[in-house]
Design a protein around this motif. Sequence first.
Motif: not given
Length: 266
Positions: A83-91
């Motif tokens: 979820e954190l990766l998604e929130a930070l825009g990290i694919e």
Amino acid sequence: MLVRRAFADLSVGQVHFAECGSANAPAVLLLHQSPRSWAEYRAVLPLLGRRFRGVAMDTVGFGDSPPPPWEPSIERWAGVAAELLEALGIERAHVVGHHTGGVIAVELAVNFSRKVGAVVLSSTPYTNEAFRIARAHRPPIDAVEPSPDGAHLMQMWRNRQAFYPEGRPELLQSFVLDGLKASGDIEGGHRAVANYRMEDRIGRVTQPVLLIRARQDPFSSPHAAELAEHLKDARIVDIEGGMVPLPDQLPEAFAQAVTDFLVTQS
């Protein structure tokens, strides 16, 4: 380099993280041991930030992240990391985990494989049935009974002292400070590791893996060769003198091992 700290609004609440490096650089997610926090990587982040976008998160229930709304679980922690990766825009990110963080990294690599590049498992145990049986018969690792005179703080220190380098009291101090912030469940991470059925998951890790072996870590150093046997693409790098607090004990050696591996994967 500047280390920036912030919170991300996720399903479990506001999850704390720190990051360093260019937003355009390849991302590296750093996962800490229990009951530590992102601070385990405080000195590592600026070193990785020279080439990567380093992101060190506080696992739910530790550091400045909120208590989990569920029983501590490797699978759920991996979900929050995704979820954190998604929130930070990290694919897609490389993932580095130390001790408990390494176990979370295994689950993240399996269950969210499209989000994970290469994997670095530092001092990571292999948790199978034998591990679970052995752990069930051992006393708590870090839990101590609160004492009116504060003696429990010294007991926390002493319980870990043999596994930390002599003459480095700041490392034990960091451990105690993080332990006191562990949402009232300092054993949660250890319990989650012991309950995780890694033997059912590790064979599904398809990413290249670096196993960092801290030679003087009696808990996890013996597991490196066993982990390598179950991984399709793994190599082992030894860090001499490394003990339980490896990332903040020897940040330069740790960051160099991670960088040398990841630059060949980016």
